[in-house]
Design a protein around this motif. Structure first.
Motif, mmCIF file in Angstrom:
data_model
loop_
_atom_site.group_PDB
_atom_site.id
_atom_site.type_symbol
_atom_site.label_atom_id
_atom_site.label_comp_id
_atom_site.label_asym_id
_atom_site.label_seq_id
_atom_site.Cartn_x
_atom_site.Cartn_y
_atom_site.Cartn_z
ATOM 1 N N TRP A 1 0.831 -1.197 0.000
ATOM 2 C CA TRP A 1 0.000 0.000 0.000
ATOM 3 C C TRP A 1 0.871 1.256 0.000
ATOM 4 N N SER A 2 1.946 1.250 0.806
ATOM 5 C CA SER A 2 2.816 2.423 0.857
ATOM 6 C C SER A 2 3.567 2.605 -0.461
ATOM 7 N N LEU A 3 3.923 1.523 -1.132
ATOM 8 C CA LEU A 3 4.544 1.649 -2.452
ATOM 9 C C LEU A 3 3.580 2.265 -3.455
ATOM 10 N N LYS A 4 2.327 1.819 -3.406
ATOM 11 C CA LYS A 4 1.316 2.307 -4.343
ATOM 12 C C LYS A 4 1.036 3.786 -4.136
ATOM 13 N N ASN A 5 1.103 4.258 -2.895
ATOM 14 C CA ASN A 5 0.783 5.648 -2.595
ATOM 15 C C ASN A 5 1.981 6.579 -2.660
ATOM 16 N N GLY A 6 3.129 6.103 -3.125
ATOM 17 C CA GLY A 6 4.271 6.970 -3.362
ATOM 18 C C GLY A 6 5.056 7.361 -2.132
ATOM 19 N N GLN A 7 5.063 6.562 -1.094
ATOM 20 C CA GLN A 7 5.791 6.894 0.119
ATOM 21 C C GLN A 7 7.300 6.855 -0.095
#
Length: 55
Positions: free
Chosen positions: A24-30
């Protein structure tokens, strides 16, 4: 020994939650700009003005 019946599925479930959180964090650009925050911390562009001198 019967506690393993509960601990193994619990460990797998927690691992799955960790993996889903990471994806999820990869998908949201973290992790897009890892160097930007480091350079902003040491750049010094945001210097605060000195308080006015009282006489």
């Amino acid at each position: 020994m019967e506690v393993i019946v509960f601990l193994v599925p619990l460990a797998l479930l927690l691992g799955l939650f960790g993996l889903l959180g990471f994806l999820w964090s990869l998908k949201n650009g973290q992790y897009d700009d890892l160097d930007g925050a480091a350079w902003r911390a040491i750049s010094g562009d945001d210097e605060t003005p000195a308080p006015p001198a009282s006489s």
